[in-house]
Design a protein around this motif. Structure first.
Motif, mmCIF file in Angstrom:
data_model
loop_
_atom_site.group_PDB
_atom_site.id
_atom_site.type_symbol
_atom_site.label_atom_id
_atom_site.label_comp_id
_atom_site.label_asym_id
_atom_site.label_seq_id
_atom_site.Cartn_x
_atom_site.Cartn_y
_atom_site.Cartn_z
ATOM 1 N N TYR A 395 0.843 -1.192 0.000
ATOM 2 C CA TYR A 395 0.000 0.000 0.000
ATOM 3 C C TYR A 395 0.879 1.243 0.000
ATOM 4 O O TYR A 395 1.359 1.695 1.039
ATOM 5 C CB TYR A 395 -0.935 -0.008 1.206
ATOM 6 N N GLY A 396 1.088 1.777 -1.220
ATOM 7 C CA GLY A 396 1.817 3.023 -1.334
ATOM 8 C C GLY A 396 0.883 4.216 -1.166
ATOM 9 O O GLY A 396 -0.277 4.091 -0.762
ATOM 10 N N PHE A 397 1.383 5.377 -1.522
ATOM 11 C CA PHE A 397 0.617 6.605 -1.336
ATOM 12 C C PHE A 397 -0.683 6.566 -2.133
ATOM 13 O O PHE A 397 -1.753 6.940 -1.639
ATOM 14 C CB PHE A 397 1.476 7.806 -1.764
ATOM 15 N N GLY A 398 -0.603 6.079 -3.401
ATOM 16 C CA GLY A 398 -1.792 6.084 -4.252
ATOM 17 C C GLY A 398 -2.901 5.197 -3.721
ATOM 18 O O GLY A 398 -4.066 5.609 -3.634
ATOM 19 N N LEU A 399 -2.563 3.944 -3.342
ATOM 20 C CA LEU A 399 -3.587 3.027 -2.836
ATOM 21 C C LEU A 399 -4.147 3.502 -1.497
ATOM 22 O O LEU A 399 -5.346 3.344 -1.226
ATOM 23 C CB LEU A 399 -3.003 1.618 -2.695
ATOM 24 N N LYS A 400 -3.287 4.074 -0.661
ATOM 25 C CA LYS A 400 -3.777 4.596 0.615
ATOM 26 C C LYS A 400 -4.763 5.739 0.399
ATOM 27 O O LYS A 400 -5.798 5.823 1.062
ATOM 28 C CB LYS A 400 -2.597 5.078 1.463
ATOM 29 N N GLN A 401 -4.437 6.616 -0.539
ATOM 30 C CA GLN A 401 -5.333 7.742 -0.828
ATOM 31 C C GLN A 401 -6.679 7.236 -1.342
ATOM 32 O O GLN A 401 -7.741 7.748 -0.963
ATOM 33 C CB GLN A 401 -4.689 8.665 -1.869
ATOM 34 N N MET A 402 -6.635 6.207 -2.203
ATOM 35 C CA MET A 402 -7.887 5.655 -2.717
ATOM 36 C C MET A 402 -8.721 5.070 -1.579
ATOM 37 O O MET A 402 -9.944 5.282 -1.505
ATOM 38 C CB MET A 402 -7.578 4.581 -3.770
ATOM 39 N N SER A 403 -8.081 4.316 -0.680
ATOM 40 C CA SER A 403 -8.815 3.723 0.451
ATOM 41 C C SER A 403 -9.398 4.796 1.360
ATOM 42 O O SER A 403 -10.538 4.678 1.830
ATOM 43 C CB SER A 403 -7.870 2.805 1.241
ATOM 44 N N GLU A 404 -8.619 5.847 1.608
ATOM 45 C CA GLU A 404 -9.097 6.924 2.476
ATOM 46 C C GLU A 404 -10.265 7.669 1.841
ATOM 47 O O GLU A 404 -11.235 8.037 2.523
ATOM 48 C CB GLU A 404 -7.950 7.886 2.790
ATOM 49 N N ARG A 405 -10.187 7.885 0.550
ATOM 50 C CA ARG A 405 -11.282 8.585 -0.140
ATOM 51 C C ARG A 405 -12.579 7.782 -0.046
ATOM 52 O O ARG A 405 -13.659 8.342 0.205
ATOM 53 C CB ARG A 405 -10.928 8.806 -1.616
ATOM 54 N N VAL A 406 -12.469 6.454 -0.263
ATOM 55 C CA VAL A 406 -13.669 5.616 -0.211
ATOM 56 C C VAL A 406 -14.229 5.571 1.214
ATOM 57 O O VAL A 406 -15.450 5.577 1.419
ATOM 58 C CB VAL A 406 -13.339 4.194 -0.719
ATOM 59 N N ALA A 407 -13.347 5.528 2.206
ATOM 60 C CA ALA A 407 -13.799 5.475 3.596
ATOM 61 C C ALA A 407 -14.587 6.726 3.976
ATOM 62 O O ALA A 407 -15.514 6.664 4.801
ATOM 63 C CB ALA A 407 -12.602 5.292 4.524
ATOM 64 N N ILE A 408 -14.245 7.860 3.393
ATOM 65 C CA ILE A 408 -14.933 9.116 3.711
ATOM 66 C C ILE A 408 -16.417 9.030 3.372
ATOM 67 O O ILE A 408 -17.271 9.586 4.073
ATOM 68 C CB ILE A 408 -14.262 10.293 2.960
ATOM 69 N N ILE A 409 -16.743 8.310 2.299
ATOM 70 C CA ILE A 409 -18.153 8.216 1.877
ATOM 71 C C ILE A 409 -18.749 6.860 2.284
ATOM 72 O O ILE A 409 -19.674 6.364 1.645
ATOM 73 C CB ILE A 409 -18.283 8.435 0.354
ATOM 74 N N GLY A 411 -17.691 3.826 2.009
ATOM 75 C CA GLY A 411 -17.571 2.744 1.040
ATOM 76 C C GLY A 411 -16.447 1.794 1.406
ATOM 77 O O GLY A 411 -15.743 1.970 2.401
ATOM 78 N N THR A 412 -16.275 0.764 0.595
ATOM 79 C CA THR A 412 -15.186 -0.208 0.765
ATOM 80 C C THR A 412 -14.450 -0.364 -0.560
ATOM 81 O O THR A 412 -15.021 -0.184 -1.629
ATOM 82 C CB THR A 412 -15.731 -1.581 1.208
ATOM 83 N N VAL A 413 -13.174 -0.733 -0.466
ATOM 84 C CA VAL A 413 -12.362 -0.944 -1.660
ATOM 85 C C VAL A 413 -11.558 -2.228 -1.475
ATOM 86 O O VAL A 413 -11.095 -2.537 -0.369
ATOM 87 C CB VAL A 413 -11.426 0.257 -1.928
#
Length: 441
Positions: A395-409, A411-413
């Protein structure tokens, strides 16, 4: 340096051409003069008793070998003066040189095969960077090793050139053998010097390439460092801008609200009517603050979302990626009747953007399939590429950002790197609700 190298090889080839001309004339002259000597001294019967086969006409040996060598020299000169770019033509020219060389060796009764070294040098001079040259050069080495009278006469009847020298007495025969050995040794020495110069230049070129690659690696590292610094500066500037936006909008609104509420608390028991008016003012300030915050957040949205909506923005992004790469991206969008709130649009857009970037940069993919559809009260996004995948996902910066964005709404990834790379996002949505309007605070 490279100019001096080519001049050195050219000079060595010229010396080899002159020396081989002398050697060819030496052998041709021996055949011609020895035949005349045999006739004048009436020893033709003795000579024919010694040889196994009838020799060629001496003029054919002398003039034919010189003519063939003249043709070979012209081909070498022509290729030096006219740079031949076409690789197939270079191979054809080398084949012609090889055939002419073989004819010269045959005319001289396989007594001298050192001329192959001259053709060999000309080959590596013109074909040193060609992938087919190694096969031609291997063939020439093979011919050089087996182009001798002892081997060739077993298949083709011919006279031995040594028989011509045995006609003379010991002193003349010794002089001829010494001259022959000196000429052939000089030719071999020139060939060795040519190979040494060639190998030395190749080693120098490899060293230069290594240095250039090292410099390129250093420049790339500096560019990466510069990009990282630039990114940090951009992040800091963005933080400062967001801080100013919050200070100028939300901070101003909250300060006014706090002051208004304090005034209401102080007046509510004394003057309810004035308190009501004050609360109306506070309500107005709250709504204005909400509007300012909404405007600030809208400035952070991708411009394509504002201009084209979610589907149009995704299609525009796909078109841009296709224009700058060989990616084939296929979009299956099945949400024609669904209208999202802007936060969810932003998250979906950014996840698709990051997934395509990762597939291109890290996966080496050339095809991506994007599916967006609704299943019951769940919105599902799938992004599948045909890249190399990743069994041990880090989990680099990109995947972490994607997970955090989904968690805000809420959602799950999920990620799967076994067969290419698959990203699956699930976001809860509510039926019958118009998400096209932002939710008021």
């Amino acid at each position: 340096m490279r100019k001096t190298y080519f001049q050195s090889l050219t000079s060595l080839r010229v010396f080899m051409i002159l020396l081989n001309l002398i050697i060819v004339m030496f052998y041709g002259t021996i055949a011609l003069l020895t035949t005349k000597y045999i006739i004048q001294n009436h020893i033709a019967r003795d000579f024919l008793d010694e040889v196994s086969y009838i020799p060629h006409h001496p003029m054919l040996v002398f003039l034919g070998s010189i003519l063939m060598f003249a043709i070979l020299s012209y081909i070498i000169y022509y290729r030096s003066e006219h740079e031949i770019v076409n690789k197939k033509m270079n191979i054809i020219y080398n084949g012609i040189e090889f055939i002419v060389c073989a004819m010269i060796i045959y005319l001289l009764y396989m007594g001298y095969n050192g001329i192959i070294l001259l053709v060999f040098c000309d080959c590596i001079y013109h074909l040193k960077d060609d992938k087919y040259s190694k096969w031609l050069l291997t063939a020439m080495v093979f011919v050089y090793l087996f182009a001798s009278y002892d081997v060739f006469s077993a298949f083709v009847p011919m006279t031995n050139m040594q028989q011509y020298m045995l006609v003379y007495d010991a002193s003349i025969r010794s002089m001829l053998m010494i001259g022959k050995n000196i000429l052939e040794t000089c030719n071999l020495l020139l060939f060795i010097v040519f190979i040494i110069v060639y190998i030395a230049q190749q080693m120098q070129e490899n060293e230069n390439i290594t240095k250039e690659l090292s410099m390129i690696h250093q420049v790339n590292q500096e560019l990466r460092n510069y990009a990282a610094i630039t990114e940090k500066i951009g992040e800091n500037n963005e933080r400062k801008r967001l801080a100013r936006e919050i200070h100028d909008t939300l901070g101003h609104a909250l300060t006014g609200i706090a002051a208004g509420v304090d005034a209401c608390i102080a007046m509510i028991d004394i003057n309810p009517a004035a308190t009501k008016k004050q609360l109306q003012v506070v309500s107005k300030v709250v709504r204005e603050g909400i509007g300012d915050v909404r405007n600030s957040l809208n400035k952070l949205r991708p411009g394509a979302l504002e201009a084209h909506g979610l589907k149009g923005a995704i299609e525009k992004m796909i078109e841009e990626f296709a224009d700058v790469s060989d990616l084939e991206i296929y979009l299956n969008y099945q949400l024609e009747q669904v209208d999202f709130e802007k936060t969810k649009e932003d998250v979906l857009f950014r996840i698709i953007q990051e997934s395509i970037t990762n597939a291109l940069r890290h996966g080496g993919a050339d095809r991506i399939d994007i599916d967006i559809y609704q299943q019951d009260d769940i919105l599902i996004l799938k992004v599948q590429d045909n890249g190399v995948g990743c069994k041990d996902i880090q989990y680099g910066f990109g995947l972490k950002q994607m997970s955090e964005r989904v968690a805000i709404i809420n959602g799950t990834v999920m990620y799967d790197g076994d067969n290419g790379f698959l990203t699956v996002v699930k976001i809860p949505i509510q039926r019958g609700e118009n998400y096209g309007k932002s939710i008021d605070c």
